[in-house]
Motif scaffolding. Sequence first.
Motif, PDB file in Angstrom:
ATOM      1  N   THR A  24       0.817  -1.226   0.000  1.00  0.00           N
ATOM      2  CA  THR A  24       0.000   0.000   0.000  1.00  0.00           C
ATOM      3  C   THR A  24       0.843   1.264   0.000  1.00  0.00           C
ATOM      4  OG1 THR A  24      -0.135   0.159   2.427  1.00  0.00           O
ATOM      5  CG2 THR A  24      -1.803  -1.196   1.327  1.00  0.00           C
ATOM      6  N   LEU A  25       2.157   1.140   0.216  1.00  0.00           N
ATOM      7  CA  LEU A  25       3.036   2.304   0.320  1.00  0.00           C
ATOM      8  C   LEU A  25       3.672   2.694  -1.008  1.00  0.00           C
ATOM      9  CD1 LEU A  25       4.853   1.264   3.628  1.00  0.00           C
ATOM     10  CD2 LEU A  25       2.996   2.930   3.390  1.00  0.00           C
ATOM     11  N   ALA A  26       3.459   1.912  -2.052  1.00  0.00           N
ATOM     12  CA  ALA A  26       4.180   2.114  -3.314  1.00  0.00           C
ATOM     13  C   ALA A  26       3.862   3.455  -3.959  1.00  0.00           C
ATOM     14  CB  ALA A  26       3.865   0.969  -4.274  1.00  0.00           C
ATOM     15  N   ASP A  27       2.599   3.848  -4.008  1.00  0.00           N
ATOM     16  CA  ASP A  27       2.207   5.069  -4.722  1.00  0.00           C
ATOM     17  C   ASP A  27       2.857   6.318  -4.138  1.00  0.00           C
ATOM     18  OD1 ASP A  27      -0.455   4.532  -6.648  1.00  0.00           O
ATOM     19  OD2 ASP A  27      -0.080   3.010  -5.114  1.00  0.00           O
ATOM     20  N   PHE A  28       2.881   6.412  -2.814  1.00  0.00           N
ATOM     21  CA  PHE A  28       3.416   7.601  -2.141  1.00  0.00           C
ATOM     22  C   PHE A  28       4.854   7.416  -1.665  1.00  0.00           C
ATOM     23  CE2 PHE A  28      -1.192   8.190  -1.521  1.00  0.00           C
ATOM     24  CZ  PHE A  28      -1.334   9.514  -1.935  1.00  0.00           C
ATOM     25  N   GLN A  29       5.443   6.232  -1.969  1.00  0.00           N
ATOM     26  CA  GLN A  29       6.738   5.899  -1.360  1.00  0.00           C
ATOM     27  C   GLN A  29       6.666   6.167   0.145  1.00  0.00           C
ATOM     28  OE1 GLN A  29       9.288   8.435  -3.936  1.00  0.00           O
ATOM     29  NE2 GLN A  29      10.162   6.509  -4.715  1.00  0.00           N
ATOM     30  N   GLY A  30       5.639   5.587   0.723  1.00  0.00           N
ATOM     31  CA  GLY A  30       5.276   5.905   2.094  1.00  0.00           C
ATOM     32  C   GLY A  30       6.134   5.216   3.142  1.00  0.00           C
ATOM     33  N   ASP A  31       5.917   5.626   4.388  1.00  0.00           N
ATOM     34  CA  ASP A  31       6.670   5.119   5.544  1.00  0.00           C
ATOM     35  C   ASP A  31       5.917   3.973   6.219  1.00  0.00           C
ATOM     36  OD1 ASP A  31       8.415   7.141   5.012  1.00  0.00           O
ATOM     37  OD2 ASP A  31       7.781   8.419   6.683  1.00  0.00           O
ATOM     38  N   LEU A  32       6.686   3.037   6.751  1.00  0.00           N
ATOM     39  CA  LEU A  32       6.123   1.912   7.493  1.00  0.00           C
ATOM     40  C   LEU A  32       6.569   1.992   8.942  1.00  0.00           C
ATOM     41  CD1 LEU A  32       4.660  -0.884   7.563  1.00  0.00           C
ATOM     42  CD2 LEU A  32       6.916  -1.902   7.105  1.00  0.00           C
ATOM     43  N   TRP A  33       5.617   1.787   9.843  1.00  0.00           N
ATOM     44  CA  TRP A  33       5.903   1.713  11.274  1.00  0.00           C
ATOM     45  C   TRP A  33       5.346   0.398  11.816  1.00  0.00           C
ATOM     46  CZ3 TRP A  33       8.549   5.443  14.086  1.00  0.00           C
ATOM     47  CH2 TRP A  33       8.810   6.643  13.428  1.00  0.00           C
ATOM     48  N   VAL A  34       6.233  -0.413  12.377  1.00  0.00           N
ATOM     49  CA  VAL A  34       5.827  -1.669  13.013  1.00  0.00           C
ATOM     50  C   VAL A  34       6.186  -1.545  14.490  1.00  0.00           C
ATOM     51  CG1 VAL A  34       6.013  -4.172  12.979  1.00  0.00           C
ATOM     52  CG2 VAL A  34       6.341  -2.879  10.861  1.00  0.00           C
ATOM     53  N   ILE A  35       5.177  -1.570  15.349  1.00  0.00           N
ATOM     54  CA  ILE A  35       5.338  -1.195  16.751  1.00  0.00           C
ATOM     55  C   ILE A  35       4.732  -2.264  17.638  1.00  0.00           C
ATOM     56  CG2 ILE A  35       4.772   0.561  18.476  1.00  0.00           C
ATOM     57  CD1 ILE A  35       4.484   2.569  16.186  1.00  0.00           C
ATOM     58  N   SER A  36       5.414  -2.597  18.744  1.00  0.00           N
ATOM     59  CA  SER A  36       4.834  -3.598  19.642  1.00  0.00           C
ATOM     60  C   SER A  36       5.544  -3.631  20.985  1.00  0.00           C
ATOM     61  CB  SER A  36       4.897  -4.991  19.014  1.00  0.00           C
ATOM     62  OG  SER A  36       4.126  -5.910  19.754  1.00  0.00           O
ATOM     63  N   SER A  37       4.792  -4.078  21.998  1.00  0.00           N
ATOM     64  CA  SER A  37       5.387  -4.586  23.228  1.00  0.00           C
ATOM     65  C   SER A  37       5.637  -6.071  23.015  1.00  0.00           C
ATOM     66  CB  SER A  37       4.439  -4.378  24.415  1.00  0.00           C
ATOM     67  OG  SER A  37       4.262  -3.006  24.662  1.00  0.00           O
ATOM     68  N   PRO A  38       6.628  -6.645  23.697  1.00  0.00           N
ATOM     69  CA  PRO A  38       6.948  -8.052  23.471  1.00  0.00           C
ATOM     70  C   PRO A  38       5.922  -8.998  24.077  1.00  0.00           C
ATOM     71  CG  PRO A  38       8.794  -6.866  24.466  1.00  0.00           C
ATOM     72  CD  PRO A  38       7.580  -6.010  24.605  1.00  0.00           C
ATOM     73  N   LYS A  39       5.975 -10.237  23.624  1.00  0.00           N
ATOM     74  CA  LYS A  39       5.265 -11.340  24.252  1.00  0.00           C
ATOM     75  C   LYS A  39       6.203 -12.536  24.245  1.00  0.00           C
ATOM     76  CE  LYS A  39       2.228 -13.723  22.033  1.00  0.00           C
ATOM     77  NZ  LYS A  39       1.021 -14.182  21.305  1.00  0.00           N
ATOM     78  N   PHE A  40       5.824 -13.590  24.951  1.00  0.00           N
ATOM     79  CA  PHE A  40       6.693 -14.754  25.049  1.00  0.00           C
ATOM     80  C   PHE A  40       6.729 -15.542  23.744  1.00  0.00           C
ATOM     81  CE2 PHE A  40       5.340 -14.288  29.580  1.00  0.00           C
ATOM     82  CZ  PHE A  40       6.577 -13.889  30.053  1.00  0.00           C
ATOM     83  N   GLY A  41       7.855 -16.230  23.526  1.00  0.00           N
ATOM     84  CA  GLY A  41       7.974 -17.134  22.390  1.00  0.00           C
ATOM     85  C   GLY A  41       8.535 -16.482  21.146  1.00  0.00           C
ATOM     86  N   ARG A  42       8.706 -17.309  20.127  1.00  0.00           N
ATOM     87  CA  ARG A  42       9.226 -16.843  18.851  1.00  0.00           C
ATOM     88  C   ARG A  42       8.077 -16.346  17.978  1.00  0.00           C
ATOM     89  NH1 ARG A  42      13.690 -15.083  19.127  1.00  0.00           N
ATOM     90  NH2 ARG A  42      13.789 -15.141  16.853  1.00  0.00           N
ATOM     91  N   THR A  43       8.250 -15.158  17.398  1.00  0.00           N
ATOM     92  CA  THR A  43       7.222 -14.560  16.552  1.00  0.00           C
ATOM     93  C   THR A  43       7.876 -13.923  15.333  1.00  0.00           C
ATOM     94  OG1 THR A  43       7.332 -12.409  17.655  1.00  0.00           O
ATOM     95  CG2 THR A  43       5.802 -14.038  18.588  1.00  0.00           C
ATOM     96  N   TYR A  44       7.053 -13.603  14.348  1.00  0.00           N
ATOM     97  CA  TYR A  44       7.573 -12.943  13.149  1.00  0.00           C
ATOM     98  C   TYR A  44       8.067 -11.532  13.477  1.00  0.00           C
ATOM     99  CZ  TYR A  44       8.026 -11.078   8.463  1.00  0.00           C
ATOM    100  OH  TYR A  44       8.521 -10.498   7.318  1.00  0.00           O
ATOM    101  N   PHE A  45       7.432 -10.879  14.434  1.00  0.00           N
ATOM    102  CA  PHE A  45       7.902  -9.553  14.844  1.00  0.00           C
ATOM    103  C   PHE A  45       9.346  -9.623  15.327  1.00  0.00           C
ATOM    104  CE2 PHE A  45       8.638  -6.420  18.231  1.00  0.00           C
ATOM    105  CZ  PHE A  45       8.373  -5.234  17.551  1.00  0.00           C
TER     106      PHE A  45
END
Length: 421
Positions: free
Chosen positions: A137-158
């Motif tokens: 969805t960012l291609a048209d505007f060459q937009g910015d991505l923000w991926v934000i989180s507090s942690p949780k236990f275990g292995r995750t994609y984050f």
Amino acid sequence: MEAIVNLKSLHEKQEHILATKKRFNILKCGRRFGKTELAEDIAINTALDGYPAGYWSPTYKDLYEVWNNVKRVLVDVTKRKDEQVKQIELITGGKIDFWSMEDPDSGRGRKYKVAIVDEAEKASKLESALNGTIIPTLADFQGDLWVISSPKFGRTYFKELYESAGENWAKWRFTTYDNPYIQKEEIDLQRRILPSQYFDCEFLAQDVDLVSMPFAYNFKKEHIKETTIMPTNGRFSQDFNVDPMANIYLQMWFDSQGHHIWFHDETELFNSGTQEMLTTLKTKYSPQTHATSFWTGDATSQKRTAEQTIKSTKHITSWVMIDRAFNLGKRMQVPRANPPVSSTRELLNTILALHPDIRFNPRMEKTINEMRYVEADENGSIKKGERKDDTKRADFLDCVRYALSTWCGDFIQNPKKYGVR
């Protein structure tokens, strides 16, 4: 008339993040750092500048508070809002769309100047949503991505994304201590109460793989001390498993030294029932003790049990039998339903961490063993396994939980009542 939008002031670390951002950004932070407030600020300013912004959360329930906050802040500059599809259009030409990642295709085909993924670690479909829908969805505007989180236990994609973020990414890790609006003393209190794994994950934003954890994680050898029966009312707490049936005797009282919780003794019967337990307790403790003691325990035995059917007493419940045996009346203080295990775990461990005088007599070997070794799963429930292994049983631990829930249930809300300074 000029419209005014009142935005919250960002604290120093939040300002640092905005000053050092890149096109792709990933933030890992402890609870109450202010990540959602930062995300809201980014989305709102993007829309005020006349651009479209997309805001993703794991579920629509997670979006509820954010949606209400943003629409309140932007009320004077809102051209149109749609409660059903969660979209706000501004008089500036900008807009904010809110999406749930329950469907990883949510937002497909849209175009945004900024895409924000909040609570990313909680999103079970983060990888497919991020790579298949959100980043395109960012291609048209060459937009910015923000991926934000507090942690949780275990292995995750984050976690994988954070670890592999290269030179095109800006990444930060901040703790709860980095939020100047949260009192350091409160965070230090949490450090004392919580097991280190939980504190490190929730407040220090460290990656933790939780394999096992004692249910009573704040139980220490310092809690094992000799006790003496005091001239005050006693208390019994009962668990009704047939094999074994468990009972503990304790006292709680106030004096000039403060509040005291002393667990004195345990009673364990195998292949038995309520009547046999009553006979044993009548022999073990004096009539005066029984005449003044309070009772609590397993609420489920307010109903007829299999044991009662076997013993041909199905016409009365176990608690009716106990009430009649000791003429309890108001001294029987059994809840209508057992409290949630997770809440009693928090209560138990908070009391163990903060109470000035809680002790277990060394002769209570079974209780002490369960306090030391019974484990909890990652949801905080008791791991119960093979009944022949006494480290997998929690009969006496349950008695402790019932007692503290009944007679110290307000400890977390009102610790000063119990002498905590």
